[in-house]
Design a protein around this motif. Structure first.
Motif, PDB file in Angstrom:
ATOM      1  N   ALA A  21     129.008  19.833 -10.656  1.00  0.00           N
ATOM      2  CA  ALA A  21     129.811  18.682 -10.247  1.00  0.00           C
ATOM      3  C   ALA A  21     131.075  19.121  -9.534  1.00  0.00           C
ATOM      4  CB  ALA A  21     130.178  17.833 -11.463  1.00  0.00           C
ATOM      5  N   LEU A  22     131.440  18.333  -8.553  1.00  0.00           N
ATOM      6  CA  LEU A  22     132.783  18.398  -7.980  1.00  0.00           C
ATOM      7  C   LEU A  22     133.412  17.040  -8.249  1.00  0.00           C
ATOM      8  CD1 LEU A  22     132.207  20.120  -4.482  1.00  0.00           C
ATOM      9  CD2 LEU A  22     132.878  21.186  -6.647  1.00  0.00           C
ATOM     10  N   PHE A  23     134.294  16.976  -9.239  1.00  0.00           N
ATOM     11  CA  PHE A  23     134.941  15.712  -9.595  1.00  0.00           C
ATOM     12  C   PHE A  23     136.207  15.525  -8.761  1.00  0.00           C
ATOM     13  CE2 PHE A  23     132.677  16.652 -13.641  1.00  0.00           C
ATOM     14  CZ  PHE A  23     131.894  15.519 -13.693  1.00  0.00           C
ATOM     15  N   SER A  24     136.384  14.314  -8.290  1.00  0.00           N
ATOM     16  CA  SER A  24     137.548  13.970  -7.491  1.00  0.00           C
ATOM     17  C   SER A  24     138.647  13.368  -8.361  1.00  0.00           C
ATOM     18  CB  SER A  24     137.154  12.965  -6.403  1.00  0.00           C
ATOM     19  OG  SER A  24     138.287  12.505  -5.695  1.00  0.00           O
ATOM     20  N   ALA A  25     139.889  13.521  -7.916  1.00  0.00           N
ATOM     21  CA  ALA A  25     141.029  12.874  -8.588  1.00  0.00           C
ATOM     22  C   ALA A  25     141.374  11.537  -7.953  1.00  0.00           C
ATOM     23  CB  ALA A  25     142.245  13.798  -8.548  1.00  0.00           C
ATOM     24  N   LYS A  26     140.695  11.183  -6.836  1.00  0.00           N
ATOM     25  CA  LYS A  26     140.961   9.909  -6.171  1.00  0.00           C
ATOM     26  C   LYS A  26     140.419   8.752  -7.008  1.00  0.00           C
ATOM     27  CE  LYS A  26     140.057   9.392  -1.794  1.00  0.00           C
ATOM     28  NZ  LYS A  26     141.321   8.840  -1.291  1.00  0.00           N
TER      29      LYS A  26
END
Length: 402
Positions: free
Chosen positions: A106-111
């Motif tokens: 996973a690449l989790f976003s902070a947006k």
């Protein structure tokens, strides 16, 4: 904040995962590769043209060169290091009384408005198909600017994901349910599913049946056929693509019929010898691509299958597609996708189905016909694949998120 920070409202509790085989396993594998013979020269394997569905399959020369590289210069530890450079997780998910240990990158976003995007592989693929795309995302964005949460599962039975159960049947609908539980359990009440190969069928099931799946993008729609004089109105490129589709249907799908009708036999046979598995899987990476991948890239995929004992565990969906009564879902009314659907067409896909045919199976709001590319869209042309994802998600997400 890093790409590994899970959403705060996730109900699942994934554990970090690290790919690693023991030195003893690696030593045994190297010995098996060295000791495994290659069959004798024949007219067929000396003249084989793997790019031609009608011409015998993989050549002995290619298999010999690939075996040589496997023995002398290939380094699985480097591939493990690359896998481990991304945030990897495993998490238990229960489905129909069986608990799957599901692996995902996973690449989790902070947006806050990032679109949850699940990328689904098929056979003989794996999560490795998407690593070049993940590289591009990490270079292009920070966690604060990444427009997607990117979730790349290993499908149940594939790679580092466990299952299916040895005690009961499991199918594509079950895969879809596991994937939906993964996404909603990670805190995504709305998400988009993208898939090729078996992942395209899983995405279709999700789009038609899972409330949280709000849109679907596919790059394979095999199983559709012409009605009446539909072929006459197609573009020249689409007509050429149908010729390729026809060749696959006549001479290119013997492997799938074996998977579907004799999964026990072929699973046991190809799990006994790494060179046999290399020939079986390597042929598909060579034949189904526009430009053949480097040998090292194919060795990565086959080595992953070998160390995870994936082959025999992974071919179960073919019983739905190639054993009677076979179904590809597209023509079933209950799997019509009423939600926004996207489709990317590639000329060297094994079944380059025309846009108009796909539009009969769902609410096709986005389409891109490409001049290059084959079956493994993300692996072959990651920049092109990412452009498609950014375009499709950017168009549909503002209209479907709730």
């Amino acid at each position: 904040m890093s790409f590994s920070t899970l959403p705060q409202n996730a109900s699942l509790k994934p554990k970090p995962f690290k790919a690693h085989v023991s030195d003893d396993e690696l030593k045994l594998f190297t010995q098996l590769v060295k000791l495994s013979p290659i069959g004798p020269s024949t007219f067929e394997n000396e003249t084989a043209d793997v790019k031609d569905f009608n011409h015998f399959g993989v050549s002995r020369a290619w298999l010999s060169e690939a075996k040589k590289q496997w023995e002398t210069s290939y380094d699985w530890r480097k591939t493990e290091d690359r896998i481990n450079s991304y945030p990897n997780f495993t998490v238990p998910i229960e489905e129909d009384g069986f608990t799957f240990d599901v692996h995902f990158i996973a690449l989790f976003s902070a947006k806050k408005d990032a679109a949850p995007l699940m990328l689904l592989h098929g056979w003989p693929g794996s999560f490795l198909e998407f690593v070049d795309t993940l590289d591009l995302l990490e270079k292009k964005y920070t966690p604060e600017t990444l427009p997607f949460h990117v979730i790349v599962p290993s499908l149940p039975g594939y790679g580092y994901s466990s299952g299916p159960s040895t005690k009961k049947n499991f199918n594509t609908e079950g895969i879809a349910s596991v994937c939906d539980k993964l996404m909603t359990g990670l805190g995504f009440s709305s998400y988009i599913s993208q898939g090729g190969d078996i992942g395209s069928f899983v995405s279709r099931v999700l789009g038609a049946t899972a409330p949280a799946c709000k849109a679907v993008h596919i790059n394979l729609a095999i199983g559709l056929t012409a009605e009446g004089n539909e072929v006459e109105s197609l573009s020249q490129e689409e007509k050429i693509g149908l010729g390729r589709y026809g060749a696959f249907g006549e001479m290119g799908n013997a492997y799938a019929r074996m998977h579907g009708t004799r999964p026990s036999t072929i699973g046991l046979v190809l799990s006994s010898n790494p060179i046999a598995q290399l020939a079986w899987i390597g042929e598909k990476f060579l034949q189904w691509t526009d430009v053949s991948p480097p040998i090292a890239s194919i060795l990565d995929s086959v080595t992953l299958y070998w160390f995870t004992q994936s082959f025999a565990r992974a071919i179960f969906p073919y019983r739905q597609f190639f054993a009677p009564p076979a179904t590809f879902f597209h023509n079933e009314e209950k799997y019509f996708i009423n939600k926004p659907m996207g489709y990317s067409w590639h000329p060297k896909e094994l079944a380059p189905v025309p846009k108009a045919w796909v539009a009969k199976t769902g609410n096709l709001v986005w389409y891109k016909g490409h001049e290059k590319g084959g079956h493994f869209a993300s692996m072959e042309l990651p920049e092109q694949f990412l452009d498609d994802m950014e375009s499709f998600v950017g168009e549909v997400w503002p209209t479907v998120q709730k």
